[in-house]
Scaffold this motif. Structure first.
Motif, mmCIF file in Angstrom:
data_model
loop_
_atom_site.group_PDB
_atom_site.id
_atom_site.type_symbol
_atom_site.label_atom_id
_atom_site.label_comp_id
_atom_site.label_asym_id
_atom_site.label_seq_id
_atom_site.Cartn_x
_atom_site.Cartn_y
_atom_site.Cartn_z
ATOM 1 N N THR A 260 0.774 -1.232 -0.136
ATOM 2 C CA THR A 260 0.057 0.125 -0.378
ATOM 3 C C THR A 260 1.074 1.392 -0.080
ATOM 4 O OG1 THR A 260 -1.855 1.571 0.839
ATOM 5 C CG2 THR A 260 -0.366 0.003 2.174
ATOM 6 N N GLY B 248 -9.474 3.299 3.282
ATOM 7 C CA GLY B 248 -9.289 4.381 1.834
ATOM 8 C C GLY B 248 -8.357 3.975 1.122
ATOM 9 N N SER B 249 -6.608 3.377 1.718
ATOM 10 C CA SER B 249 -5.985 3.309 1.101
ATOM 11 C C SER B 249 -5.247 2.202 0.192
ATOM 12 C CB SER B 249 -4.663 3.155 1.716
ATOM 13 O OG SER B 249 -4.241 3.240 2.803
ATOM 14 N N PHE B 250 -5.524 2.202 -0.955
ATOM 15 C CA PHE B 250 -6.551 1.001 -1.824
ATOM 16 C C PHE B 250 -4.491 -0.068 -1.844
ATOM 17 C CE2 PHE B 250 -5.039 -0.455 -6.838
ATOM 18 C CZ PHE B 250 -6.397 -1.192 -6.820
ATOM 19 N N ASP C 29 -3.656 -5.286 -8.823
ATOM 20 C CA ASP C 29 -5.120 -4.665 -7.875
ATOM 21 C C ASP C 29 -5.715 -5.558 -6.670
ATOM 22 O OD1 ASP C 29 -4.537 -2.323 -8.920
ATOM 23 O OD2 ASP C 29 -6.066 -2.371 -10.475
ATOM 24 N N THR D 219 -8.610 -3.104 -0.828
ATOM 25 C CA THR D 219 -8.780 -1.464 -0.335
ATOM 26 C C THR D 219 -9.160 -1.497 1.112
ATOM 27 O OG1 THR D 219 -10.065 -0.430 -1.977
ATOM 28 C CG2 THR D 219 -10.225 0.923 0.197
ATOM 29 N N GLN E 24 -10.620 -0.843 4.850
ATOM 30 C CA GLN E 24 -12.115 -0.877 5.260
ATOM 31 C C GLN E 24 -12.179 -0.374 6.652
ATOM 32 O OE1 GLN E 24 -14.187 -0.586 2.939
ATOM 33 N NE2 GLN E 24 -13.348 -1.042 1.347
ATOM 34 N N VAL F 262 -8.675 -5.326 4.684
ATOM 35 C CA VAL F 262 -9.075 -5.223 3.898
ATOM 36 C C VAL F 262 -9.646 -5.790 2.848
ATOM 37 C CG1 VAL F 262 -7.617 -5.107 2.018
ATOM 38 C CG2 VAL F 262 -6.418 -4.101 3.891
ATOM 39 N N THR G 23 -11.090 -7.198 -0.538
ATOM 40 C CA THR G 23 -10.810 -8.112 -1.567
ATOM 41 C C THR G 23 -11.699 -8.001 -2.611
ATOM 42 O OG1 THR G 23 -10.859 -9.910 -0.743
ATOM 43 C CG2 THR G 23 -9.060 -9.171 -0.107
#
Length: 334
Positions: free
Chosen positions: A158, A183-185, A193, A196, A198, A210, A212
């Protein structure tokens, strides 16, 4: 366990059997002790659970559950209340951590070697002793978080940080809070990808989850990295103090050790984190968020520590059941 605890295969299997029995005994013994309960731990020498009690009249009922007993002065409730009062004091950098130790029947405060005479440390210890029974121990260095820049089980990324996956939950995975904010990807080990953040909390806590997608699916497995077979996760019964425990992370992979303490407060430079479990399992940067497992039972996600896997050290984890409860998640089990 053969490598890290110095056990033969037979000794390791015997210890795991004893720990499994202790897992089942502990909740019954706690109920039997009632208000006299003062903590419990697995005794590797006897292969049994020991329960501390403050009332000798409770010893027979506790022993009837299959546990050994030790008579002590202070109850777990009193010690935990003292720890919470110490949490509110605000610690200087020379104090590494503090926790309730049932074997010492006290709140143990870890002071970094060489900082014992620091005025701020001495003032903190004076106030801590007013909160309740305190024992001071020397620690080699202050703990730090174990995230790493880009250069648990499996790694994920991240921003410019690499951390490790803790455990699969339905819809994603749990990991350490210092690895990312809501909000971090997130990118997976292959750079694709993944999902995120949550939810995330750090400091105060050190946990996150996170979600998925993008073709990633969850499985109830912890990587053994070829050093041991991959482990199926079948539940999250909490291992007692003294039990063996192993950790999987993307930097140092698979290492084992022992649970040393619970409900500890760790004083990171970013702020204190509460209700942590301490182990003598080593870890290094990038292992953050990775899995701590005992047998086939999920225990928690790697937070931080001191030392490394060449010279040893201590590592703390955030218990997984607290994370599941905080976010209403369900552990993916086999």
């Amino acid at each position: 366990m053969q490598r890290d605890l110095g056990l033969t295969e037979t000794e390791a299997r015997h210890r795991l059997a004893g720990e499994k029995a202790a897992f089942a005994v502990e909740p019954k013994a706690v109920r039997a002790a009632g208000a006299a309960y003062a903590g419990s731990w697995f005794d590797a020498a006897t292969g049994r659970l020991t329960v501390a009690v403050t009332d000798r009249h409770k010893t027979a009922a506790v022993r009837a559950t299959g546990a050994d007993t030790r008579l002590v002065r202070h109850s777990a409730a009193r010690l935990d209340a003292a720890r919470k009062r110490i949490d509110a004091l605000g610690a200087p950098a020379g104090v590494g951590n503090w926790y309730v130790d049932p074997r010492d029947n006290a709140v143990v405060v870890g002071v970094v070697r060489g900082e014992e005479s620091d005025p701020a440390v001495r003032a903190f210890l004076d106030r801590a002793r007013e909160a309740g029974p305190v024992k001071v121990e020397a620690v080699r260095q202050a703990p730090t978080t174990l995230a790493a820049g880009v250069v648990g089980g499996d790694p994920y990324y991240t921003g410019n940080v690499r951390c490790s996956i803790g455990f699969s939950v339905h819809g994603g995975f749990v990991t350490a809070g210092h690895c990312g904010r809501p909000g971090s990807f997130v990118r997976g080990w292959d750079g694709s990808d993944m999902g995120t953040f949550q939810g995330s909390s750090f400091p105060g806590d050190d946990y996150a989850w996170v979600s998925t997608g993008h073709g990633w699916w969850t499985v109830p497995v912890v990587l053994g990295w070829g050093q041991t077979p991959d482990r199926l996760v079948r539940g999250s019964w909490e291992a007692p103090v003294g039990a063996s425990i192993c950790r999987s992370g993307s930097t140092t992979r698979w290492h084992c050790g022992t649970v040393l303490g619970k409900n500890e407060t760790v004083n990171y430079s970013q702020g204190a984190v509460h209700q942590m479990t301490r182990t003598d399992v080593c870890a290094e940067g990038g292992d953050s968020g990775g899995s701590f497992i005992s047998g086939d039972q999920a225990q928690g996600v790697t937070s931080g520590g001191w030392g490394n896997c060449s010279t040893g050290g201590n590592t703390w984890f955030q218990p997984v059941n607290e994370i599941l409860g905080r976010y209403g998640l369900t552990l993916h089990t086999a």
